[in-house]
Design a protein around this motif. Structure first.
Motif, PDB file in Angstrom:
ATOM      1  N   SER A 206       0.843  -1.197   0.000  1.00 26.37           N
ATOM      2  CA  SER A 206       0.000   0.000   0.000  1.00 26.37           C
ATOM      3  C   SER A 206       0.875   1.241   0.000  1.00 26.37           C
ATOM      4  O   SER A 206       1.606   1.486   0.964  1.00 26.37           O
ATOM      5  N   SER A 207       0.812   1.990  -1.057  1.00 27.92           N
ATOM      6  CA  SER A 207       1.591   3.223  -1.115  1.00 27.92           C
ATOM      7  C   SER A 207       0.980   4.134  -2.158  1.00 27.92           C
ATOM      8  O   SER A 207       0.877   3.756  -3.331  1.00 27.92           O
ATOM      9  N   LYS A 208       0.615   5.316  -1.742  1.00 27.20           N
ATOM     10  CA  LYS A 208       0.016   6.266  -2.687  1.00 27.20           C
ATOM     11  C   LYS A 208       0.980   6.527  -3.840  1.00 27.20           C
ATOM     12  O   LYS A 208       0.601   6.473  -5.001  1.00 27.20           O
ATOM     13  N   GLY A 268      -5.679  12.438   0.373  1.00 23.80           N
ATOM     14  CA  GLY A 268      -4.427  12.575   1.112  1.00 23.80           C
ATOM     15  C   GLY A 268      -4.113  11.275   1.842  1.00 23.80           C
ATOM     16  O   GLY A 268      -5.026  10.562   2.278  1.00 23.80           O
ATOM     17  N   GLY A 269      -2.817  10.956   1.991  1.00 19.67           N
ATOM     18  CA  GLY A 269      -2.425   9.707   2.639  1.00 19.67           C
ATOM     19  C   GLY A 269      -3.106   9.504   3.982  1.00 19.67           C
ATOM     20  O   GLY A 269      -3.650   8.440   4.280  1.00 19.67           O
ATOM     21  N   ARG A 270      -3.097  10.533   4.824  1.00 19.23           N
ATOM     22  CA  ARG A 270      -3.641  10.383   6.178  1.00 19.23           C
ATOM     23  C   ARG A 270      -5.162  10.401   6.197  1.00 19.23           C
ATOM     24  O   ARG A 270      -5.770  10.263   7.262  1.00 19.23           O
ATOM     25  N   GLN A 350      -2.017  11.309  15.638  1.00 20.13           N
ATOM     26  CA  GLN A 350      -0.785  12.105  15.559  1.00 20.13           C
ATOM     27  C   GLN A 350      -0.501  12.477  14.123  1.00 20.13           C
ATOM     28  O   GLN A 350      -0.204  13.623  13.805  1.00 20.13           O
ATOM     29  N   GLN A 351      -0.585  11.501  13.220  1.00 22.04           N
ATOM     30  CA  GLN A 351      -0.324  11.845  11.821  1.00 22.04           C
ATOM     31  C   GLN A 351      -1.418  12.769  11.282  1.00 22.04           C
ATOM     32  O   GLN A 351      -1.145  13.774  10.639  1.00 22.04           O
ATOM     33  N   LEU A 352      -2.668  12.383  11.573  1.00 23.62           N
ATOM     34  CA  LEU A 352      -3.783  13.167  11.030  1.00 23.62           C
ATOM     35  C   LEU A 352      -3.648  14.646  11.417  1.00 23.62           C
ATOM     36  O   LEU A 352      -3.772  15.543  10.585  1.00 23.62           O
ATOM     37  N   GLY A 498      14.395  15.562   5.582  1.00 30.34           N
ATOM     38  CA  GLY A 498      14.945  14.368   6.238  1.00 30.34           C
ATOM     39  C   GLY A 498      15.104  13.222   5.248  1.00 30.34           C
ATOM     40  O   GLY A 498      16.095  12.480   5.278  1.00 30.34           O
ATOM     41  N   LYS A 499      14.129  13.080   4.342  1.00 30.81           N
ATOM     42  CA  LYS A 499      14.211  12.000   3.348  1.00 30.81           C
ATOM     43  C   LYS A 499      15.413  12.219   2.436  1.00 30.81           C
ATOM     44  O   LYS A 499      16.164  11.290   2.127  1.00 30.81           O
ATOM     45  N   THR A 500      15.610  13.459   1.998  1.00 26.65           N
ATOM     46  CA  THR A 500      16.721  13.768   1.085  1.00 26.65           C
ATOM     47  C   THR A 500      18.063  13.498   1.767  1.00 26.65           C
ATOM     48  O   THR A 500      18.955  12.865   1.187  1.00 26.65           O
TER      49      THR A 500
HETATM   50  O1  F6P Z   1       6.444  10.977   4.421  1.00 20.89           O
HETATM   51  C1  F6P Z   1       5.126  11.300   4.705  1.00 20.89           C
HETATM   52  C2  F6P Z   1       4.175  10.586   3.792  1.00 20.89           C
HETATM   53  O2  F6P Z   1       4.204  11.153   2.535  1.00 20.89           O
HETATM   54  C3  F6P Z   1       2.782  10.592   4.371  1.00 20.89           C
HETATM   55  O3  F6P Z   1       2.099  11.740   4.124  1.00 20.89           O
HETATM   56  C4  F6P Z   1       2.207   9.371   3.737  1.00 20.89           C
HETATM   57  O4  F6P Z   1       1.049   8.949   4.393  1.00 20.89           O
HETATM   58  C5  F6P Z   1       3.359   8.417   3.880  1.00 20.89           C
HETATM   59  O5  F6P Z   1       4.496   9.214   3.654  1.00 20.89           O
HETATM   60  C6  F6P Z   1       3.346   7.249   2.954  1.00 20.89           C
HETATM   61  O6  F6P Z   1       3.314   7.630   1.625  1.00 20.89           O
HETATM   62  P1  F6P Z   1       2.949   6.611   0.472  1.00 20.89           P
HETATM   63  O7  F6P Z   1       1.546   6.161   0.699  1.00 20.89           O
HETATM   64  O8  F6P Z   1       3.099   7.370  -0.810  1.00 20.89           O
HETATM   65  O9  F6P Z   1       3.892   5.454   0.563  1.00 20.89           O
END
Ligand code: F6P
Length: 532
Positions: A206-208, A268-270, A350-352, A498-500
């Motif tokens: 599962s990943s957007k 949105g993911g959340r 927390q995320q929401l 942080g990801k970069t």
């Molecule tokens: O890094 C934050 C984020 O983009 C969230 O907003 C998202 O829910 C999560 O990473 C996972 O993203 P994805 O569903 O694209 O894997």
């Protein structure tokens, strides 16, 4: 109990004055002034009860908060969100998660296209697949039925379904294990897989975006595990499905387009649990129950959209949150579910809340001059009472929060539920009204100062329907606050740096040459390299 707001100050300025006034008035006094304050300050919608009487407010405060919401155009904001305006301005997108629970037959037009039939088409595909897995018709590469479903995702692609599965697992099948893996830490996947059989395990990736490093790393390792365990190069097709908006990336991984469940960039993911991201939950509890969750969320959506602000549960929660954050300077907010099944609710919220509203730039790009999201935290009761409630009762910081109770439990063990609920009621009473120190006490160690505000939320039972209501309640609370603060609640640029840097450092860990870093980071990396 409504008093019209007629003075010429802005609601914000009037609320500042109001806070100064109420700082000298105890909750004990507010309750004494109005004998029926409890029931009078209770709002209810479709079985969800919100008692907000134990807050440091009077009727005029609520009128001013409602006036603030009106002045900030909250009503128009809600309409803009629910009708698909591109309110996520930094990404040029709508935030149309409410469309995920719109009934078939309703029309929501986005860029000239009705999205509701798309939503129901995917729900139908999910339902058909869920039934096949649940009934053993979907078989693994060796012909064995599926006994374990593992959702691989992180953030919004994990927290929603993981929280909901934990809440609703009593509705699941005894014959099916459902697990969630999110962390890039290999211990998470190793522990998840240690007692599972490749032949009978199905992974939902599962990943957007389908580019998230944690999810892809776990998915590739899971693929190796399946290939090694089944000794069949074609096994991926039988043991992996994907949930994503990114078909090309899914195909790159090796999952067939037919085994992909789609959602859209306007989710949105959340906010994505009610979309195909909920597939693992649907497999666990069945399509009918999943539709009940959607119906519960829909009920709260309609309430949010139509109820007057003074009786609108998400708006009230949001406004009270603004009241403490901006006028009482509360830095954090506790979520205290008195129900073990809701143990993951604080993490989900927390995320929401914090990913939505933890921002310091306004919708128009200018720096904000008001505080935004507080730190959200919490644990289920009664466990929290034996850990951090000392601070809630006698500490030096103000921590408002929500106590969440369920009237009827799903177990039949006698005695437990009365004790649980007695504790919930006792805690909110003790926080609000406190108790003077006993005469013989030399200091104030045994004094309970009181005046510590809380909301109490009660639901009749924890079911897919009521969980759907709770989810939408908090989604809309967060929207209310973001709108009032002038925040775009639907982007998350703050996670990018942080990801970069992690990508850069990862490349350096095992290379000859180290990159340029500050002396702390460089020394820490060096210690790690030395330990390799
Ligand atoms: O890094 C934050 C984020 O983009 C969230 O907003 C998202 O829910 C999560 O990473 C996972 O993203 P994805 O569903 O694209 O894997």
């Amino acid at each position: 109990m409504s008093t019209a707001v007629t003075d010429h100050r802005t609601p914000w300025a009037a609320l500042e004055d109001k806070q100064r006034e109420l700082a000298g008035v105890s909750l004990r006094e507010l309750f004494a002034r109005e004998p029926r304050r409890g029931p009078a300050m209770t709002a209810e919608h479709d079985g969800v009860v919100l008692d907000y009487s134990k807050n440091r407010v009077d009727a005029r405060t609520l009128d001013l908060l409602v006036a603030l919401a009106e002045e900030r155009g909250l009503r128009a904001g809600i309409e803009a969100m629910c009708t698909g305006s591109p309110i996520n301005t930094t990404e040029g997108r709508a935030a149309l998660h409410t469309a995920l629970r719109a009934p078939a037959g309703e029309s929501i037009i986005l860029d000239g296209h009705d999205v509701v039939p798309d939503v129901h088409a995917v729900l139908a595909e999910m339902s058909a697949f869920a039934v096949r897995v649940r009934t053993g018709q979907w078989r693994g590469a060796t012909g064995a039925p599926i006994r374990a479903v593992v959702n691989i995702g992180i953030g919004g692609s994990d927290l929603g379904p993981a929280m909901a599965y934990q809440a609703l697992r009593e509705f699941g099948l005894d014959t099916l294990t459902v697990r969630y893996v999110s962390n890039i830490d290999g211990h998470d996947l190793a522990r998840t897989l240690h007692d599972l059989e490749p032949e009978t395990t199905l992974f939902i990736v599962s990943s957007k975006t389908f580019t998230t490093v944690e999810t892809l790393t776990n998915a590739y390792t899971a693929r190796e595990w399946i290939l090694a365990g089944t000794d069949d190069p074609g096994a991926v097709a039988k043991h992996f499905v994907a949930v994503s908006t990114a078909a090309a990336e899914v195909e790159k991984f090796g999952i067939d387009r037919d085994n992909m469940f789609e959602f859209w960039d306007w989710v949105g993911g959340r906010y994505s649990l009610p979309s195909a991201i909920g597939l693992s939950l649907m497999i666990a509890i069945g399509p009918g129950r999943f539709h009940e969750l959607l119906a519960g969320a829909r009920s709260m959506d309609e309430h949010f959209r139509t109820a007057p602000f003074g009786a609108n549960l998400p708006v009230l929660l949001g406004l009270l949150g603004v009241w403490y954050r901006n006028f009482w300077r509360a830095q954090s907010y506790a979520v205290l579910p008195y129900d073990e099944r809701l143990a993951r609710l604080p993490a989900y919220l927390q995320q929401l809340d914090m990913e939505s509203n933890g921002k310091s730039t306004g919708r128009d790009g200018s720096p904000l001059t008001v505080d935004t999201a507080p730190v959200i935290w919490g644990e289920p009761g009664t466990n929290g009472q034996h850990a951090f409630f000392q601070l809630l009762h006698q500490g030096t910081v103000l921590v408002p929060g929500d106590f969440i109770g369920v009237l009827e439990p799903a177990h039949e063990l006698s005695g437990h539920h009365d004790l649980l609920m007695a504790n919930l009621f006792a805690q909110t009473e003790a926080l609000a009204f406190g108790q003077p120190a006993p005469q013989r006490d030399s200091g104030s160690h045994r004094e309970f100062p009181g005046n510590r505000p809380s909301n109490t939320l009660l639901i009749p039972r924890l079911t897919p329907y009521t969980l759907g209501q709770l989810i939408a309640l908090y989604e809309h609370k967060v929207f209310t606050q973001g709108w009032i603060w002038g925040v775009n609640s639907f982007d998350q640029w703050g996670v990018e740096l942080g990801k970069t840097l992690a990508r850069r450092i990862h490349a350096e860990l095992r290379s000859e040459s180290a990159g340029e870093h500050d002396s702390s980071t460089a020394a820490l990396i060096e210690r790690y390299r030395a330990a390799l």
